[in-house]
Motif scaffolding. Sequence first.
Motif, mmCIF file in Angstrom:
data_model
loop_
_atom_site.group_PDB
_atom_site.id
_atom_site.type_symbol
_atom_site.label_atom_id
_atom_site.label_comp_id
_atom_site.label_asym_id
_atom_site.label_seq_id
_atom_site.Cartn_x
_atom_site.Cartn_y
_atom_site.Cartn_z
ATOM 1 N N ALA A 39 18.465 -29.752 -15.834
ATOM 2 C CA ALA A 39 19.141 -30.757 -14.999
ATOM 3 C C ALA A 39 18.264 -31.255 -13.854
ATOM 4 O O ALA A 39 18.381 -32.404 -13.445
ATOM 5 C CB ALA A 39 20.449 -30.194 -14.441
ATOM 6 N N ASP A 40 17.384 -30.367 -13.319
ATOM 7 C CA ASP A 40 16.534 -30.785 -12.209
ATOM 8 C C ASP A 40 15.341 -29.862 -12.059
ATOM 9 O O ASP A 40 15.324 -28.746 -12.574
ATOM 10 C CB ASP A 40 17.315 -30.856 -10.891
ATOM 11 N N LEU A 41 14.336 -30.364 -11.333
ATOM 12 C CA LEU A 41 13.197 -29.571 -10.877
ATOM 13 C C LEU A 41 13.385 -29.304 -9.395
ATOM 14 O O LEU A 41 13.918 -30.145 -8.673
ATOM 15 C CB LEU A 41 11.876 -30.333 -11.058
ATOM 16 N N ARG A 42 12.879 -28.150 -8.930
ATOM 17 C CA ARG A 42 12.920 -27.868 -7.501
ATOM 18 C C ARG A 42 11.594 -27.282 -7.044
ATOM 19 O O ARG A 42 10.962 -26.507 -7.770
ATOM 20 C CB ARG A 42 14.047 -26.888 -7.155
ATOM 21 N N LEU A 43 11.211 -27.638 -5.837
ATOM 22 C CA LEU A 43 10.096 -27.030 -5.141
ATOM 23 C C LEU A 43 10.667 -26.121 -4.074
ATOM 24 O O LEU A 43 11.504 -26.538 -3.271
ATOM 25 C CB LEU A 43 9.209 -28.107 -4.507
ATOM 26 N N HIS A 44 10.230 -24.859 -4.049
ATOM 27 C CA HIS A 44 10.757 -23.865 -3.128
ATOM 28 C C HIS A 44 9.653 -23.326 -2.226
ATOM 29 O O HIS A 44 8.491 -23.225 -2.635
ATOM 30 C CB HIS A 44 11.334 -22.657 -3.884
ATOM 31 N N GLY A 52 0.796 -1.215 0.000
ATOM 32 C CA GLY A 52 0.000 0.000 0.000
ATOM 33 C C GLY A 52 0.827 1.262 0.000
ATOM 34 O O GLY A 52 0.327 2.343 -0.302
ATOM 35 N N VAL A 53 2.112 1.119 0.315
ATOM 36 C CA VAL A 53 3.025 2.266 0.352
ATOM 37 C C VAL A 53 4.266 2.004 -0.483
ATOM 38 O O VAL A 53 4.723 2.865 -1.228
ATOM 39 C CB VAL A 53 3.435 2.600 1.804
ATOM 40 N N ARG A 54 4.785 0.795 -0.393
ATOM 41 C CA ARG A 54 6.040 0.503 -1.082
ATOM 42 C C ARG A 54 6.049 -0.928 -1.610
ATOM 43 O O ARG A 54 5.231 -1.764 -1.200
ATOM 44 C CB ARG A 54 7.228 0.712 -0.143
ATOM 45 N N LEU A 55 6.968 -1.157 -2.520
ATOM 46 C CA LEU A 55 7.187 -2.482 -3.080
ATOM 47 C C LEU A 55 8.219 -3.198 -2.223
ATOM 48 O O LEU A 55 9.366 -2.768 -2.128
ATOM 49 C CB LEU A 55 7.679 -2.366 -4.530
ATOM 50 N N ILE A 56 7.792 -4.266 -1.571
ATOM 51 C CA ILE A 56 8.693 -5.085 -0.758
ATOM 52 C C ILE A 56 9.090 -6.290 -1.602
ATOM 53 O O ILE A 56 8.228 -7.046 -2.058
ATOM 54 C CB ILE A 56 8.015 -5.536 0.539
ATOM 55 N N SER A 57 10.369 -6.472 -1.835
ATOM 56 C CA SER A 57 10.805 -7.511 -2.763
ATOM 57 C C SER A 57 12.018 -8.249 -2.228
ATOM 58 O O SER A 57 12.722 -7.778 -1.335
ATOM 59 C CB SER A 57 11.135 -6.902 -4.122
ATOM 60 N N TRP A 58 12.244 -9.426 -2.796
ATOM 61 C CA TRP A 58 13.455 -10.184 -2.520
ATOM 62 C C TRP A 58 13.761 -11.031 -3.742
ATOM 63 O O TRP A 58 12.875 -11.517 -4.435
ATOM 64 C CB TRP A 58 13.298 -11.053 -1.269
ATOM 65 N N ASP A 59 15.041 -11.124 -4.043
ATOM 66 C CA ASP A 59 15.452 -11.980 -5.149
ATOM 67 C C ASP A 59 15.973 -13.289 -4.580
ATOM 68 O O ASP A 59 16.127 -13.457 -3.377
ATOM 69 C CB ASP A 59 16.492 -11.299 -6.035
ATOM 70 N N HIS A 60 16.231 -14.222 -5.475
ATOM 71 C CA HIS A 60 16.666 -15.555 -5.077
ATOM 72 C C HIS A 60 18.003 -15.848 -5.738
ATOM 73 O O HIS A 60 18.068 -16.388 -6.844
ATOM 74 C CB HIS A 60 15.630 -16.604 -5.489
ATOM 75 N N GLU A 61 19.077 -15.448 -5.066
ATOM 76 C CA GLU A 61 20.398 -15.670 -5.644
ATOM 77 C C GLU A 61 20.672 -17.150 -5.860
ATOM 78 O O GLU A 61 21.336 -17.541 -6.814
ATOM 79 C CB GLU A 61 21.469 -15.061 -4.732
ATOM 80 N N GLU A 62 20.137 -17.990 -4.953
ATOM 81 C CA GLU A 62 20.353 -19.425 -5.102
ATOM 82 C C GLU A 62 19.529 -20.005 -6.245
ATOM 83 O O GLU A 62 19.721 -21.153 -6.640
ATOM 84 C CB GLU A 62 20.017 -20.164 -3.799
ATOM 85 N N SER A 63 18.582 -19.184 -6.766
ATOM 86 C CA SER A 63 17.747 -19.638 -7.870
ATOM 87 C C SER A 63 18.219 -19.091 -9.211
ATOM 88 O O SER A 63 17.508 -19.177 -10.203
ATOM 89 C CB SER A 63 16.284 -19.224 -7.626
ATOM 90 N N THR A 64 19.408 -18.485 -9.252
ATOM 91 C CA THR A 64 19.950 -17.997 -10.513
ATOM 92 C C THR A 64 20.064 -19.141 -11.505
ATOM 93 O O THR A 64 20.453 -20.251 -11.153
ATOM 94 C CB THR A 64 21.333 -17.357 -10.289
ATOM 95 N N THR A 123 13.783 -21.158 -0.063
ATOM 96 C CA THR A 123 14.284 -22.401 0.514
ATOM 97 C C THR A 123 13.872 -23.591 -0.353
ATOM 98 O O THR A 123 12.705 -23.709 -0.748
ATOM 99 C CB THR A 123 13.733 -22.607 1.936
ATOM 100 N N VAL A 124 14.827 -24.467 -0.665
ATOM 101 C CA VAL A 124 14.539 -25.642 -1.478
ATOM 102 C C VAL A 124 13.902 -26.716 -0.600
ATOM 103 O O VAL A 124 14.501 -27.180 0.362
ATOM 104 C CB VAL A 124 15.814 -26.184 -2.147
ATOM 105 N N LEU A 125 12.686 -27.103 -0.941
ATOM 106 C CA LEU A 125 11.952 -28.109 -0.175
ATOM 107 C C LEU A 125 12.108 -29.503 -0.761
ATOM 108 O O LEU A 125 12.026 -30.491 -0.036
ATOM 109 C CB LEU A 125 10.464 -27.740 -0.124
ATOM 110 N N ALA A 126 12.300 -29.574 -2.070
ATOM 111 C CA ALA A 126 12.468 -30.870 -2.732
ATOM 112 C C ALA A 126 13.156 -30.637 -4.066
ATOM 113 O O ALA A 126 13.095 -29.544 -4.643
ATOM 114 C CB ALA A 126 11.122 -31.559 -2.932
#
Length: 354
Positions: free
Chosen positions: A247-252, A213-225, A257-260
Amino acid sequence: MSINAHLRDSVRLPGGRALVNGFALDSRGGMTPRAILRNGHELEAYDLYEVFAGDSAPLAVFPLPWPGWEHGVHSVSPDGRFAVFSGQRAVRAVGVGGETLWEYRHGCWGPEIGHPHSVDEQQVCRGFESGSCRISDDGRQVWAHVVLEPEAGQWQECWVVLDARDGRELARLPLESAASGSHQLSHPDGTHMGLCIGMGQDGILIHWGRWDGVRLISWDHEESTDRILSDVHPKHPGFLTVEHYGADLRLHALDGTVLAEREPDTGEDDEETPCWDHLCGFVDADTVIASTLDSDEDTDRARHWLLDARTLEIRGCVTYPGGRVDSYVTALGDGTWLTYDDRTETLHRWAVRD
């Protein structure tokens, strides 16, 4: 293990390939999935269930503001009353009558910084680089990936949040990217938006954000590059990615965080491990579908796989009536998935046979 598929529906739909190998599927939490298809100089929105039921009339039709521009990922509002187009030099909102509601001008996606433009806004500059836009699930904001020029001669990609009523910029996030293209996914929680930026040989970036409502709160995923954002879970804040080269699929989890994780399996007649395709998704809250169709450009090895949505354990290979289906695959989240036959321009909807 083989899992038998049942054909639920089929319909001839020219241009429907973009639903299984593109960004034409608009799937939002609690809404009927829609097809957003380009047809000549128009963008058409269809209710997929109605299309399969035999109603071929689009829900809404919007004239393309720049008919010569063939790139960018566009968005139609949840109520179908307006569309927002990601252009080469602007983001523009258009009503169903073709009227321009507003325009947000930005820098040119053309690769030559500072190159001249003619007075004709329909001019398309050299290059394939483009951005994307996505209307929020409540229809109040537009999230757009654009190029801005904060100062003369400078060039900066940004993720901006715009007011859907008038195009007014509410917030922006500078990005460290040099995109060839991008796409966005809204999470079913109605709050979070995901941005996936493809940079060709330079890799892939994933960002998540929310507007408070005021600002854009964001985060990137360096481990997901170097990972492609493929789908979001229909019920919990998780998402699927595919490694750039399969090479692989991941669930985050939403924080990255990598869950599977799962590497592709081989069939009984495979001599080497294939690669996952760039598309996979949630058939429902418990099941993921993924394919190894394009692993070595050998369609005789085309396979679709069902996996457990929590562990990514492979449940089995899909067996279709009549033999293998040569198609990419897109999950609808309702227990079914789509494939497309290029030869007959037919869209098929499948489910697991009971």
